[in-house]
Enzyme design. Structure first.
Site, PDB file in Angstrom:
ATOM      1  N   LEU A   1      13.079  -2.521   1.201  1.00 35.54           N
ATOM      2  CA  LEU A   1      14.292  -2.518   0.383  1.00 35.54           C
ATOM      3  C   LEU A   1      14.570  -3.851  -0.295  1.00 35.54           C
ATOM      4  O   LEU A   1      15.686  -4.361  -0.245  1.00 35.54           O
ATOM      5  CB  LEU A   1      15.498  -2.050   1.204  1.00 35.54           C
ATOM      6  CG  LEU A   1      15.599  -0.527   1.378  1.00 35.54           C
ATOM      7  CD1 LEU A   1      16.865  -0.144   2.133  1.00 35.54           C
ATOM      8  CD2 LEU A   1      15.599   0.182   0.012  1.00 35.54           C
TER       9      LEU A   1
ATOM     10  N   CYS B   1       0.297   5.462   0.107  1.00 40.75           N
ATOM     11  CA  CYS B   1      -0.489   6.692   0.126  1.00 40.75           C
ATOM     12  C   CYS B   1      -0.035   7.614  -0.993  1.00 40.75           C
ATOM     13  O   CYS B   1       1.166   7.780  -1.206  1.00 40.75           O
ATOM     14  CB  CYS B   1      -0.272   7.432   1.444  1.00 40.75           C
ATOM     15  SG  CYS B   1      -1.267   6.793   2.770  1.00 40.75           S
TER      16      CYS B   1
ATOM     17  N   ARG C   1      -1.313  -5.873   8.670  1.00 35.02           N
ATOM     18  CA  ARG C   1       0.058  -5.393   8.482  1.00 35.02           C
ATOM     19  C   ARG C   1       0.574  -4.946   9.840  1.00 35.02           C
ATOM     20  O   ARG C   1      -0.118  -4.205  10.553  1.00 35.02           O
ATOM     21  CB  ARG C   1       0.093  -4.226   7.491  1.00 35.02           C
ATOM     22  CG  ARG C   1       1.499  -3.950   6.998  1.00 35.02           C
ATOM     23  CD  ARG C   1       1.537  -3.045   5.799  1.00 35.02           C
ATOM     24  NE  ARG C   1       2.711  -3.363   4.999  1.00 35.02           N
ATOM     25  CZ  ARG C   1       3.406  -2.468   4.308  1.00 35.02           C
ATOM     26  NH1 ARG C   1       3.043  -1.214   4.295  1.00 35.02           N
ATOM     27  NH2 ARG C   1       4.465  -2.833   3.615  1.00 35.02           N
TER      28      ARG C   1
ATOM     29  N   ARG D   1       8.626   1.360  -2.970  1.00 37.84           N
ATOM     30  CA  ARG D   1       9.432   2.276  -3.777  1.00 37.84           C
ATOM     31  C   ARG D   1       9.965   1.604  -5.040  1.00 37.84           C
ATOM     32  O   ARG D   1      10.029   2.223  -6.107  1.00 37.84           O
ATOM     33  CB  ARG D   1      10.587   2.820  -2.929  1.00 37.84           C
ATOM     34  CG  ARG D   1      10.128   3.775  -1.855  1.00 37.84           C
ATOM     35  CD  ARG D   1      11.193   4.009  -0.802  1.00 37.84           C
ATOM     36  NE  ARG D   1      11.468   2.813  -0.017  1.00 37.84           N
ATOM     37  CZ  ARG D   1      12.264   2.775   1.036  1.00 37.84           C
ATOM     38  NH1 ARG D   1      12.889   3.871   1.427  1.00 37.84           N
ATOM     39  NH2 ARG D   1      12.467   1.652   1.715  1.00 37.84           N
TER      40      ARG D   1
ATOM     41  N   PRO E   1       0.841  -1.208   0.000  1.00 36.77           N
ATOM     42  CA  PRO E   1       0.000   0.000   0.000  1.00 36.77           C
ATOM     43  C   PRO E   1       0.871   1.252   0.000  1.00 36.77           C
ATOM     44  O   PRO E   1       1.882   1.315   0.697  1.00 36.77           O
ATOM     45  CB  PRO E   1      -0.778  -0.126   1.317  1.00 36.77           C
ATOM     46  CG  PRO E   1       0.054  -1.019   2.181  1.00 36.77           C
ATOM     47  CD  PRO E   1       0.758  -1.957   1.248  1.00 36.77           C
TER      48      PRO E   1
ATOM     49  N   ALA F   1      -3.354   3.178   2.297  1.00 35.65           N
ATOM     50  CA  ALA F   1      -4.028   3.371   3.578  1.00 35.65           C
ATOM     51  C   ALA F   1      -5.278   4.209   3.340  1.00 35.65           C
ATOM     52  O   ALA F   1      -5.204   5.352   2.887  1.00 35.65           O
ATOM     53  CB  ALA F   1      -3.092   4.080   4.553  1.00 35.65           C
TER      54      ALA F   1
ATOM     55  N   TYR G   1       0.632   3.914  13.380  1.00 35.74           N
ATOM     56  CA  TYR G   1      -0.733   4.430  13.284  1.00 35.74           C
ATOM     57  C   TYR G   1      -1.601   3.813  14.392  1.00 35.74           C
ATOM     58  O   TYR G   1      -1.101   3.074  15.236  1.00 35.74           O
ATOM     59  CB  TYR G   1      -1.268   4.235  11.862  1.00 35.74           C
ATOM     60  CG  TYR G   1      -0.437   5.048  10.880  1.00 35.74           C
ATOM     61  CD1 TYR G   1      -0.417   6.438  10.970  1.00 35.74           C
ATOM     62  CD2 TYR G   1       0.391   4.439   9.938  1.00 35.74           C
ATOM     63  CE1 TYR G   1       0.374   7.204  10.125  1.00 35.74           C
ATOM     64  CE2 TYR G   1       1.190   5.199   9.090  1.00 35.74           C
ATOM     65  CZ  TYR G   1       1.179   6.589   9.190  1.00 35.74           C
ATOM     66  OH  TYR G   1       1.973   7.346   8.378  1.00 35.74           O
TER      67      TYR G   1
ATOM     68  N   GLN H   1      -6.163  -1.427   2.031  1.00 40.46           N
ATOM     69  CA  GLN H   1      -5.685  -1.273   3.406  1.00 40.46           C
ATOM     70  C   GLN H   1      -6.591  -0.293   4.137  1.00 40.46           C
ATOM     71  O   GLN H   1      -6.698   0.873   3.755  1.00 40.46           O
ATOM     72  CB  GLN H   1      -4.251  -0.758   3.427  1.00 40.46           C
ATOM     73  CG  GLN H   1      -3.675  -0.736   4.845  1.00 40.46           C
ATOM     74  CD  GLN H   1      -2.282  -0.154   4.916  1.00 40.46           C
ATOM     75  OE1 GLN H   1      -2.043   0.957   4.439  1.00 40.46           O
ATOM     76  NE2 GLN H   1      -1.360  -0.882   5.514  1.00 40.46           N
TER      77      GLN H   1
HETATM   78  C1  LIG Z   1       4.988   6.721  -1.364  1.00 35.15           C
HETATM   79  C2  LIG Z   1       4.825   5.735  -0.240  1.00 35.15           C
HETATM   80  C3  LIG Z   1       3.598   5.643   0.391  1.00 35.15           C
HETATM   81  C4  LIG Z   1       3.394   4.692   1.418  1.00 35.15           C
HETATM   82  N1  LIG Z   1       2.143   4.541   1.958  1.00 35.15           N
HETATM   83  C5  LIG Z   1       1.903   3.484   2.777  1.00 35.15           C
HETATM   84  C6  LIG Z   1       0.578   3.154   3.150  1.00 35.15           C
HETATM   85  O1  LIG Z   1      -0.393   3.739   2.695  1.00 35.15           O
HETATM   86  N2  LIG Z   1       0.411   2.116   4.007  1.00 35.15           N
HETATM   87  C7  LIG Z   1       1.468   1.384   4.491  1.00 35.15           C
HETATM   88  O2  LIG Z   1       1.273   0.444   5.264  1.00 35.15           O
HETATM   89  N3  LIG Z   1       2.738   1.673   4.104  1.00 35.15           N
HETATM   90  C8  LIG Z   1       2.974   2.668   3.248  1.00 35.15           C
HETATM   91  N4  LIG Z   1       4.246   2.899   2.795  1.00 35.15           N
HETATM   92  C9  LIG Z   1       5.313   1.971   3.187  1.00 35.15           C
HETATM   93  C10 LIG Z   1       5.489   0.904   2.107  1.00 35.15           C
HETATM   94  O3  LIG Z   1       4.300   0.135   1.939  1.00 35.15           O
HETATM   95  C11 LIG Z   1       6.656  -0.047   2.438  1.00 35.15           C
HETATM   96  O4  LIG Z   1       6.374  -0.768   3.596  1.00 35.15           O
HETATM   97  C12 LIG Z   1       7.976   0.696   2.618  1.00 35.15           C
HETATM   98  O5  LIG Z   1       8.135   1.731   1.678  1.00 35.15           O
HETATM   99  C13 LIG Z   1       9.158  -0.270   2.499  1.00 35.15           C
HETATM  100  O6  LIG Z   1       9.153  -0.949   1.249  1.00 35.15           O
HETATM  101  P1  LIG Z   1      10.070  -0.460   0.016  1.00 35.15           P
HETATM  102  O7  LIG Z   1      11.497  -0.513   0.499  1.00 35.15           O
HETATM  103  O8  LIG Z   1       9.792  -1.457  -1.084  1.00 35.15           O
HETATM  104  O9  LIG Z   1       9.668   0.931  -0.329  1.00 35.15           O
HETATM  105  C14 LIG Z   1       4.473   3.852   1.816  1.00 35.15           C
HETATM  106  C15 LIG Z   1       5.719   4.005   1.199  1.00 35.15           C
HETATM  107  C16 LIG Z   1       5.894   4.909   0.170  1.00 35.15           C
HETATM  108  C17 LIG Z   1       7.238   4.981  -0.500  1.00 35.15           C
END
Ligand SMILES: Cc1cc2nc3c(=O)[nH]c(=O)nc-3n(C[C@H](O)[C@H](O)[C@H](O)COP(=O)(O)O)c2cc1C
Length: 373
Positions: A304, A27, A233, A327, A25, A59, A185, A102
């Protein structure tokens, strides 16, 4: 020779998934009064063509006060439901990727400015701010307006808001609901001893701190169709001494498993600005592995995960059943195609894009006909 594990089908609570790549997810802070906009259509539309197994919608606040920012998506009334229905209808017209949603409440981390405007808390008297709520009247960061502690009526209101949103999600045909119990949260605020200082049955012992998140889970599980998955989560650690940790996460995961939780998605941090996160490739995978060893429900690892071999190793060694990308897939929305090409897997591609298949990967796309003409 068997193919890559990353591209083996999987299942979450009866939901069939084409492979083991989940879109986490994310945002977008691009809603208007909780309503999805054209941005969501473009954003979710492109991700729905990525070849991943499951698209998780960002979210989504269950009540306006539960938004992180004034531009968060919500699902609390007919207008927010209609806006989401419009986006889903378009996305589904061009993709059969299952869609999870979510459901979230930001608690004391609500009422902030957009991240690209600095992301600071907005005071209740600011045009785009409001009074936040939490288990205890403890601000997230020093100098912030403290949240109001939720009383009995407040707990019931929030729980019922989750339930009402789950009913709306069911009506929208959402394939799975994920409860946001991570990243500091509201539900996480109840779990962690750092943010929950209540002296009633919702605070103190681990059993008491689990109580409200489990009540919300039970209520949502009862409200959402029994043949569709409800998942959680979590943050596997606060990364702060004396905070929520892997051991407590395991206790929570085990309690969820007995209540019919379909999967647990193990993230980390977000509760306390003092956190010291050992950031690096796969930094949260050890938390997922610890949970996986203690439960039998599917576990999702995230954080990551950028490299194809790295992702294959996580599911191949059994550290987790699925991996989630945030990301990584924003940066490269065709990551699953590239991973399949690299590892020797197959992905689904829309008919309009079949001619993009490079000659050296003749069987990359999972289609009946030929990719060449
Ligand atoms: C732009 C952005 C928005 C995010 N929004 C949410 C969200 O809505 N809900 C959530 O649980 N995590 C959110 N995250 C966290 C990601 O879901 C993820 O757990 C975190 O970025 C680590 O993974 P990654 O290294 O692949 O980015 C967000 C991350 C990014 C980069």
């Amino acid at each position: 020779m068997s193919g890559p594990k990353l591209f083996e089908p999987s299942e979450v609570g009866g939901l069939s998934l084409a492979n083991r790549i989940v879109i986490a997810p994310m945002c977008q802070y691009s809603a208007e009064d909780g309503c999805m906009t054209d941005w969501h259509l473009i954003h979710l539309g492109q991700l729905a063509l990525s070849g991943a197994a499951l698209l998780t919608i960002e979210a989504t606040a269950v009540e306006p006060e539960g938004r992180i920012t004034y531009a968060d998506v919500g699902l609390w009334d007919d207008a927010t439901e209609a806006a989401m229905a419009r986006v889903l209808e378009s996305v589904r017209r061009h993709s059969d990727m299952p869609i999870a949603l979510q459901l979230a409440h930001a608690g004391r981390k609500a009422s902030t400015d957009l991240p690209w405007h600095g992301g600071k808390q907005l005071a209740p008297d600011h045009a785009n701010g409001w009074q936040t709520v939490a288990p205890s009247p403890l601000a997230f960061a020093e100098g912030e307006n403290p949240p109001a502690a939720l009383d009995r009526d407040g707990l019931t209101r929030v729980r019922d808001a989750f339930v009402a949103a789950a009913h709306r999600a069911a009506r929208l045909g959402i394939d799975a609901v994920q409860l946001h119990g991570a990243h500091g949260y509201l539900l996480h605020q109840f779990l962690s001893p750092l943010s929950n200082r209540r002296d009633d049955e919702y605070g103190g012992s681990l059993e008491n701190r689990l109580r409200f998140p489990l009540e919300v889970f039970d209520a949502v599980r009862a409200a959402f169709p029994a043949d569709r998955a409800v998942t959680m989560r979590v943050s596997g650690s606060d990364w702060v001494e004396g905070g929520w940790d892997a051991e407590q996460t395991i206790a929570f995961a085990q309690a969820l498993e007995t209540r019919g939780c379909a999967a647990i998605h193990v993230s980390g941090g977000g509760l306390d600005p003092r956190q010291e996160i050992p950031v690096g490739p796969s930094y949260q995978v050890p938390l997922a592995r610890a949970v996986k060893q203690a439960v039998s429900l599917p576990v999702v690892a995230v954080g990551l995960i950028t490299d194809y071999e790295q992702a294959e190793a996580i599911v191949g060694t059994g550290d987790a059943d699925l991996i989630a990308l945030a990301r990584t897939i924003l940066y490269d929305p065709r990551w699953p195609w590239h991973a399949a090409a690299h590892l020797g897997g197959r992905v689904k591609a829309p008919d309009q894009y079949l001619r993009s298949q490079p000659r050296q990967y003749r069987s990359l796309f999972d289609v009946e006909g030929s990719a060449e003409s």
